[in-house]
Design a protein around this motif. Sequence first.
Motif, PDB file in Angstrom:
ATOM      1  N   ASP A 154       0.835  -1.209   0.000  1.00  0.00           N
ATOM      2  CA  ASP A 154       0.000   0.000   0.000  1.00  0.00           C
ATOM      3  C   ASP A 154       0.867   1.255   0.000  1.00  0.00           C
ATOM      4  OD1 ASP A 154      -2.257  -1.582   0.024  1.00  0.00           O
ATOM      5  OD2 ASP A 154      -2.679  -1.279   2.171  1.00  0.00           O
ATOM      6  N   THR A 155       1.940   1.248   0.775  1.00  0.00           N
ATOM      7  CA  THR A 155       2.867   2.384   0.809  1.00  0.00           C
ATOM      8  C   THR A 155       3.510   2.588  -0.557  1.00  0.00           C
ATOM      9  OG1 THR A 155       3.325   2.000   3.148  1.00  0.00           O
ATOM     10  CG2 THR A 155       4.937   3.313   1.931  1.00  0.00           C
ATOM     11  N   ILE A 156       3.928   1.494  -1.186  1.00  0.00           N
ATOM     12  CA  ILE A 156       4.535   1.577  -2.516  1.00  0.00           C
ATOM     13  C   ILE A 156       3.530   2.127  -3.520  1.00  0.00           C
ATOM     14  CG2 ILE A 156       5.446   0.177  -4.425  1.00  0.00           C
ATOM     15  CD1 ILE A 156       6.750  -1.629  -2.249  1.00  0.00           C
ATOM     16  N   ALA A 157       2.296   1.648  -3.463  1.00  0.00           N
ATOM     17  CA  ALA A 157       1.244   2.137  -4.371  1.00  0.00           C
ATOM     18  C   ALA A 157       0.998   3.630  -4.160  1.00  0.00           C
ATOM     19  CB  ALA A 157      -0.041   1.348  -4.166  1.00  0.00           C
ATOM     20  N   ASN A 158       0.994   4.077  -2.907  1.00  0.00           N
ATOM     21  CA  ASN A 158       0.817   5.506  -2.617  1.00  0.00           C
ATOM     22  C   ASN A 158       1.954   6.336  -3.202  1.00  0.00           C
ATOM     23  OD1 ASN A 158      -1.584   5.123  -1.254  1.00  0.00           O
ATOM     24  ND2 ASN A 158      -0.627   5.050   0.762  1.00  0.00           N
ATOM     25  N   PHE A 159       3.176   5.833  -3.080  1.00  0.00           N
ATOM     26  CA  PHE A 159       4.316   6.540  -3.667  1.00  0.00           C
ATOM     27  C   PHE A 159       4.160   6.647  -5.177  1.00  0.00           C
ATOM     28  CE2 PHE A 159       7.060   5.473   0.116  1.00  0.00           C
ATOM     29  CZ  PHE A 159       7.291   6.786   0.477  1.00  0.00           C
ATOM     30  N   GLN A 160       3.754   5.551  -5.809  1.00  0.00           N
ATOM     31  CA  GLN A 160       3.595   5.574  -7.257  1.00  0.00           C
ATOM     32  C   GLN A 160       2.504   6.546  -7.685  1.00  0.00           C
ATOM     33  OE1 GLN A 160       3.213   1.307  -7.890  1.00  0.00           O
ATOM     34  NE2 GLN A 160       5.309   1.222  -8.675  1.00  0.00           N
ATOM     35  N   GLU A 161       1.414   6.587  -6.929  1.00  0.00           N
ATOM     36  CA  GLU A 161       0.325   7.514  -7.257  1.00  0.00           C
ATOM     37  C   GLU A 161       0.748   8.973  -7.121  1.00  0.00           C
ATOM     38  OE1 GLU A 161      -3.153   6.613  -4.936  1.00  0.00           O
ATOM     39  OE2 GLU A 161      -3.186   4.540  -5.643  1.00  0.00           O
ATOM     40  N   THR A 162       1.526   9.283  -6.098  1.00  0.00           N
ATOM     41  CA  THR A 162       1.935  10.683  -5.895  1.00  0.00           C
ATOM     42  C   THR A 162       3.102  11.079  -6.784  1.00  0.00           C
ATOM     43  OG1 THR A 162       3.338  10.078  -4.025  1.00  0.00           O
ATOM     44  CG2 THR A 162       1.107  10.793  -3.518  1.00  0.00           C
ATOM     45  N   GLY A 191       8.929  -1.281  -8.761  1.00  0.00           N
ATOM     46  CA  GLY A 191       8.771  -2.695  -9.067  1.00  0.00           C
ATOM     47  C   GLY A 191      10.043  -3.480  -8.789  1.00  0.00           C
ATOM     48  N   ARG A 192      11.165  -2.783  -8.685  1.00  0.00           N
ATOM     49  CA  ARG A 192      12.425  -3.455  -8.358  1.00  0.00           C
ATOM     50  C   ARG A 192      12.397  -4.066  -6.966  1.00  0.00           C
ATOM     51  NH1 ARG A 192      16.579   1.225  -9.162  1.00  0.00           N
ATOM     52  NH2 ARG A 192      14.765   2.417  -8.541  1.00  0.00           N
ATOM     53  N   LEU A 193      11.429  -3.656  -6.160  1.00  0.00           N
ATOM     54  CA  LEU A 193      11.313  -4.212  -4.812  1.00  0.00           C
ATOM     55  C   LEU A 193      10.569  -5.546  -4.791  1.00  0.00           C
ATOM     56  CD1 LEU A 193      10.470  -0.986  -2.791  1.00  0.00           C
ATOM     57  CD2 LEU A 193      12.662  -2.172  -2.945  1.00  0.00           C
ATOM     58  N   THR A 194       9.986  -5.946  -5.916  1.00  0.00           N
ATOM     59  CA  THR A 194       9.187  -7.174  -5.963  1.00  0.00           C
ATOM     60  C   THR A 194       9.966  -8.414  -5.530  1.00  0.00           C
ATOM     61  OG1 THR A 194       7.758  -6.219  -7.639  1.00  0.00           O
ATOM     62  CG2 THR A 194       7.738  -8.628  -7.439  1.00  0.00           C
ATOM     63  N   PRO A 195      11.207  -8.647  -6.013  1.00  0.00           N
ATOM     64  CA  PRO A 195      11.927  -9.845  -5.534  1.00  0.00           C
ATOM     65  C   PRO A 195      12.130  -9.838  -4.019  1.00  0.00           C
ATOM     66  CG  PRO A 195      13.019  -8.954  -7.473  1.00  0.00           C
ATOM     67  CD  PRO A 195      11.972  -7.963  -7.065  1.00  0.00           C
ATOM     68  N   LEU A 196      12.463  -8.689  -3.456  1.00  0.00           N
ATOM     69  CA  LEU A 196      12.635  -8.588  -2.011  1.00  0.00           C
ATOM     70  C   LEU A 196      11.325  -8.898  -1.297  1.00  0.00           C
ATOM     71  CD1 LEU A 196      14.308  -7.733   0.526  1.00  0.00           C
ATOM     72  CD2 LEU A 196      13.405  -5.437   0.150  1.00  0.00           C
ATOM     73  N   MET A 197      10.243  -8.313  -1.767  1.00  0.00           N
ATOM     74  CA  MET A 197       8.949  -8.530  -1.121  1.00  0.00           C
ATOM     75  C   MET A 197       8.535 -10.002  -1.207  1.00  0.00           C
ATOM     76  SD  MET A 197       8.081  -5.624   0.142  1.00  0.00           S
ATOM     77  CE  MET A 197       6.337  -5.812   0.457  1.00  0.00           C
ATOM     78  N   ASN A 198       8.795 -10.641  -2.348  1.00  0.00           N
ATOM     79  CA  ASN A 198       8.456 -12.064  -2.496  1.00  0.00           C
ATOM     80  C   ASN A 198       9.256 -12.924  -1.519  1.00  0.00           C
ATOM     81  OD1 ASN A 198       6.648 -11.471  -4.527  1.00  0.00           O
ATOM     82  ND2 ASN A 198       8.083 -11.961  -6.168  1.00  0.00           N
ATOM     83  N   ARG A 199      10.551 -12.667  -1.415  1.00  0.00           N
ATOM     84  CA  ARG A 199      11.391 -13.446  -0.502  1.00  0.00           C
ATOM     85  C   ARG A 199      11.018 -13.187   0.957  1.00  0.00           C
ATOM     86  NH1 ARG A 199      12.878 -14.165  -5.008  1.00  0.00           N
ATOM     87  NH2 ARG A 199      11.617 -15.976  -5.198  1.00  0.00           N
ATOM     88  N   ASN A 226      18.115   4.020  -1.728  1.00  0.00           N
ATOM     89  CA  ASN A 226      17.501   3.013  -0.865  1.00  0.00           C
ATOM     90  C   ASN A 226      16.747   1.971  -1.678  1.00  0.00           C
ATOM     91  OD1 ASN A 226      18.132   3.440   1.933  1.00  0.00           O
ATOM     92  ND2 ASN A 226      17.146   5.420   1.696  1.00  0.00           N
ATOM     93  N   ILE A 227      16.080   2.399  -2.738  1.00  0.00           N
ATOM     94  CA  ILE A 227      15.404   1.444  -3.627  1.00  0.00           C
ATOM     95  C   ILE A 227      16.433   0.492  -4.226  1.00  0.00           C
ATOM     96  CG2 ILE A 227      14.066   1.173  -5.767  1.00  0.00           C
ATOM     97  CD1 ILE A 227      12.437   2.266  -3.441  1.00  0.00           C
ATOM     98  N   GLU A 228      17.551   1.039  -4.698  1.00  0.00           N
ATOM     99  CA  GLU A 228      18.614   0.196  -5.265  1.00  0.00           C
ATOM    100  C   GLU A 228      19.144  -0.796  -4.240  1.00  0.00           C
ATOM    101  OE1 GLU A 228      21.801   2.378  -7.144  1.00  0.00           O
ATOM    102  OE2 GLU A 228      20.369   3.716  -8.118  1.00  0.00           O
ATOM    103  N   MET A 229      19.381  -0.312  -3.024  1.00  0.00           N
ATOM    104  CA  MET A 229      19.933  -1.159  -1.985  1.00  0.00           C
ATOM    105  C   MET A 229      18.946  -2.273  -1.602  1.00  0.00           C
ATOM    106  SD  MET A 229      21.936   0.276   1.344  1.00  0.00           S
ATOM    107  CE  MET A 229      20.570   1.303   1.778  1.00  0.00           C
ATOM    108  N   LEU A 230      17.697  -1.931  -1.410  1.00  0.00           N
ATOM    109  CA  LEU A 230      16.690  -2.938  -1.076  1.00  0.00           C
ATOM    110  C   LEU A 230      16.510  -3.935  -2.225  1.00  0.00           C
ATOM    111  CD1 LEU A 230      14.083  -0.635   0.703  1.00  0.00           C
ATOM    112  CD2 LEU A 230      15.444  -2.445   1.778  1.00  0.00           C
ATOM    113  N   SER A 231      16.614  -3.443  -3.444  1.00  0.00           N
ATOM    114  CA  SER A 231      16.515  -4.312  -4.611  1.00  0.00           C
ATOM    115  C   SER A 231      17.676  -5.308  -4.652  1.00  0.00           C
ATOM    116  CB  SER A 231      16.498  -3.457  -5.879  1.00  0.00           C
ATOM    117  OG  SER A 231      16.548  -4.254  -7.016  1.00  0.00           O
ATOM    118  N   MET A 232      18.871  -4.833  -4.319  1.00  0.00           N
ATOM    119  CA  MET A 232      20.036  -5.724  -4.297  1.00  0.00           C
ATOM    120  C   MET A 232      19.870  -6.803  -3.226  1.00  0.00           C
ATOM    121  SD  MET A 232      23.284  -3.156  -5.187  1.00  0.00           S
ATOM    122  CE  MET A 232      23.753  -3.076  -3.521  1.00  0.00           C
TER     123      MET A 232
END
Length: 181
Positions: free
Chosen positions: A42-50, A61-69, A112-118
């Motif tokens: 929900d937080t990610i969706a809010n960021f995308q909307e704003t 969307g780069r956070l998807t692998p992290l969120m899945n794991r 931070n997005i890059e780091m979380l994605s890694m």
Amino acid sequence: MSAINLAEQVLQEAQKLFRRNLRDQSLYAESVTAKTATDVYDTIANFQETMAPKGQLRGLGRLTPLMNRLSELSAAMEALLSPESDSLALIWGPIKAILLRSSQNMRVFEKNIEMLSMIGDAFPHFVGIVQRFLTDDMIGELLALFYQELLEFYCMTLVFLRRKCKHFYFVLLCNFETHNP
């Protein structure tokens, strides 16, 4: 001592260490606000909307692998923990806090997005094995140690994202990227 009891002890110790190292109870309270993956999505969706109308989409969307794991990790940990434990909230809450705190500076947010994605890309794929062999002492301990490392990363990131440290944090991220391609 059974694997579940030992792993639960390690998880609880990791949680106590995280809380103590933050040194700021309001930051801890902020870190346990997201209790589920849905809260972070929900937080990610809010960021995308704003950000979309401003042309500032950051490829969340780069956070998807992290969120899945992390969803897999959360499912494995549910078998080890009592339902009222904050340990599961500490899987999701710090991600939300990191995104919210870093969103005030787009360069820091992007890093931070890059780091979380890694982290998501490098996340060990042992969670499926953990779910099958949860009664094995070594697997439970391994899961707990991974959780402890994740909390340590969250803690360091949140401490650096305090207002006074944001510029310094960005410089550290840039230097890390230059030395670790």
